[in-house]
Design an enzyme around this catalytic site. Structure first.
Site, short mmCIF file in Angstrom:
data_model
loop_
_atom_site.label_atom_id
_atom_site.label_comp_id
_atom_site.label_asym_id
_atom_site.label_seq_id
_atom_site.Cartn_x
_atom_site.Cartn_y
_atom_site.Cartn_z
N HIS A 137 -1.97 -7.33 -2.79
CA HIS A 137 -0.74 -6.57 -2.17
C HIS A 137 0.02 -7.73 -2.09
CE1 HIS A 137 -2.37 -2.53 -1.03
NE2 HIS A 137 -3.59 -3.17 -1.32
N CYS B 234 -1.25 4.75 1.64
CA CYS B 234 -1.97 3.60 1.00
C CYS B 234 -2.65 2.85 2.30
CB CYS B 234 -1.04 2.81 0.18
SG CYS B 234 -1.94 1.48 -0.59
N GLY C 23 -2.89 -0.72 1.33
CA GLY C 23 -1.50 -1.36 1.94
C GLY C 23 -1.28 -1.44 3.54
N CYS D 274 -9.70 1.21 -2.41
CA CYS D 274 -8.97 2.30 -2.30
C CYS D 274 -9.34 2.67 -0.59
CB CYS D 274 -8.97 3.53 -3.26
SG CYS D 274 -7.90 5.03 -2.83
N GLU E 181 2.42 2.03 -5.05
CA GLU E 181 1.03 1.65 -5.53
C GLU E 181 1.00 1.18 -7.07
OE1 GLU E 181 -2.36 3.60 -4.51
OE2 GLU E 181 -1.51 4.57 -2.49
N1 LIG Z 1 -3.21 1.49 -6.22
C1 LIG Z 1 -4.30 0.53 -5.63
C2 LIG Z 1 -5.48 1.42 -5.62
C3 LIG Z 1 -5.37 2.72 -4.45
C4 LIG Z 1 -4.94 2.11 -3.29
C5 LIG Z 1 -4.61 3.28 -2.03
N2 LIG Z 1 -4.76 4.63 -2.73
C6 LIG Z 1 -5.50 3.17 -0.81
O1 LIG Z 1 -5.51 4.04 -0.32
O2 LIG Z 1 -5.78 1.91 -0.62
C7 LIG Z 1 -4.46 -0.50 -6.64
O3 LIG Z 1 -4.14 -0.52 -7.86
O4 LIG Z 1 -5.01 -1.66 -6.26
#
Ligand SMILES: N[C@H](CCC[C@H](N)C(=O)O)C(=O)O
Length: 270
Positions: free
Chosen positions: A151, A210, A213, A74, A201
Site C-alpha cells: 500500500h 478496503c 487499506g 484481503c 485497489e
Molecule cells: N486489492 C488488494 C487485495 C484486496 C484488498 C481489499 N479488498 C481488502 O479488504 O483488504 C491487493 O491487490 O492487494
C-alpha cells in the site's frame, strides 16, 4: 463443472467465496476469474476467495482480485471468512498467517506486523518509506507499508472525495516504482482518533471499502505520530476500527455479511 459459491461483503467490498475446506476444488484460470468478476456478464465481485485445507493453519484462504491476479491479503474478506467459519481460527494466506475471531455479523482480525522497509513493500529502489519524495499532481510525499499486501498512503487536507482517484489511482498502481503494483490510499486525518479514506485497489479499482487499506493508512499515520494507537477509519461503505497492540501488531474490527448463495457452471466461463 457446477460449483457452489457464497456471496459476501464487508462494507460493500464484495466477494465470491468458493469453499474448498472439505473437497478439493479445480484451480480457476485468470481468464475464468476475470469472466466471473464481470458485473454484467458474470457474477460480479471485487475479489474471489478460495478456501482450502492447510497444514499450517485451520484452513487456507487464497485471494484473487477481479483482474485474476492472486494477492497476499484481503482484510474485508478475512472478516467475511471469519463469519462464515463461525468460530475463531488461524488462517493461512499468501501474505502470512492471520487470526480471525467472528462475532454477531462482525469479526476481528489480527493482521500481524506492518512492514515498512522498501524491499518489503516492495519498491524498485531504496527510499525512505515514511515520507517518500515523490508525487502525482496534488498527491505527494506518501508513506508506504506492506500489511500482507502493498500500500501507498497519501494524506490530503481537503475532502478525499475531491481527489480524482479514478484517474490517479491506475497511474500510481502501475508506476514502475512499484514492481508488484500497489494499492493506492487517499486519507484525511480528522482527529487523532478518526481518519476518512478512499482506496483505489490494485487489480480491482475503486471499492466501497478496503480492509488492508484501512490497516495500512492507520499504520502509516501512527508511524508519523498523527493518530493514537486505536483509530476509526471511515470509507465510502462504512467504518472500521484499527488498533495497534503493544508490540505494534495490527488488529481490525468491523462488519461482514452473507448476501446470498448460488451455483454456476464453470464451463460457461472458460
Ligand atoms: N486489492 C488488494 C487485495 C484486496 C484488498 C481489499 N479488498 C481488502 O479488504 O483488504 C491487493 O491487490 O492487494
Amino acid at each position: 463443472m457446477r460449483l457452489s459459491f457464497i456471496k459476501m461483503h464487508g462494507l460493500g467490498n464484495d466477494f465470491v467465496i468458493l469453499d474448498g475446506r472439505g473437497a478439493e476444488l479445480p484451480r480457476l484460470s485468470e481468464a475464468q476469474i476475470r469472466a466471473l468478476a464481470d458485473r454484467h456478464r458474470g457474477i460480479g465481485f471485487d475479489q474471489l476467495i478460495v478456501l482450502a485445507p492447510s497444514d499450517a493453519a485451520d484452513f487456507a484462504m487464497r485471494i484473487h482480485n477481479a483482474d485474476g491476479g492472486e494477492v497476499g491479503a484481503c482484510g474485508n474478506a478475512s472478516r467475511a471468512v471469519a463469519v462464515l467459519h463461525g468460530k475463531p481460527a488461524q488462517v493461512e494466506t499468501a501474505g502470512g498467517l492471520i487470526a480471525v475471531r467472528p462475532g454477531d455479523g462482525q469479526a476481528e482480525v489480527a493482521m500481524g506486523q506492518p512492514r515498512f522497509e522498501w524491499p518489503d513493500i516492495p519498491l524498485a529502489y531504496a527510499m525512505d518509506t515514511r515520507d517518500m519524495p515523490v508525487g502525482w499532481d496534488m498527491l505527494e510525499r506518501p508513506g508506504a507499508v506492506n500489511v500482507g499486501n502493498p500500500h501507498v498512503v497519501f494524506f490530503v487536507d481537503n475532502d478525499v472525495a475531491d481527489v480524482p482517484l479514478d484517474r490517479l489511482g491506475p497511474e500510481i498502481e502501475h508506476d514502475p516504482m512499484f514492481p508488484d503494483r500497489i494499492n493506492v490510499n487517499v486519507a484525511q486525518i480528522v482527529s487523532r482518533e478518526a481518519i476518512v479514506l478512499r482506496v483505489w485497489e490494485r487489480g480491482a479499482g475503486l471499492t466501497l471499502a478496503c480492509g488492508t487499506g484501512a490497516c495500512a493508512t492507520a499504520a502509516v499515520a501512527y508511524r508519523r505520530g498523527l493518530v493514537d494507537a486505536q483509530v476509526s477509519v471511515t470509507l465510502p461503505g462504512g467504518t472500521l476500527i484499527i488498533r495497534h497492540d503493544e508490540g505494534g501488531g495490527l488488529h481490525m474490527a468491523g462488519p461482514a455479511q452473507e448476501s446470498y448463495r448460488g451455483t454456476f457452471d464453470l464451463d460457461d466461463f472458460s
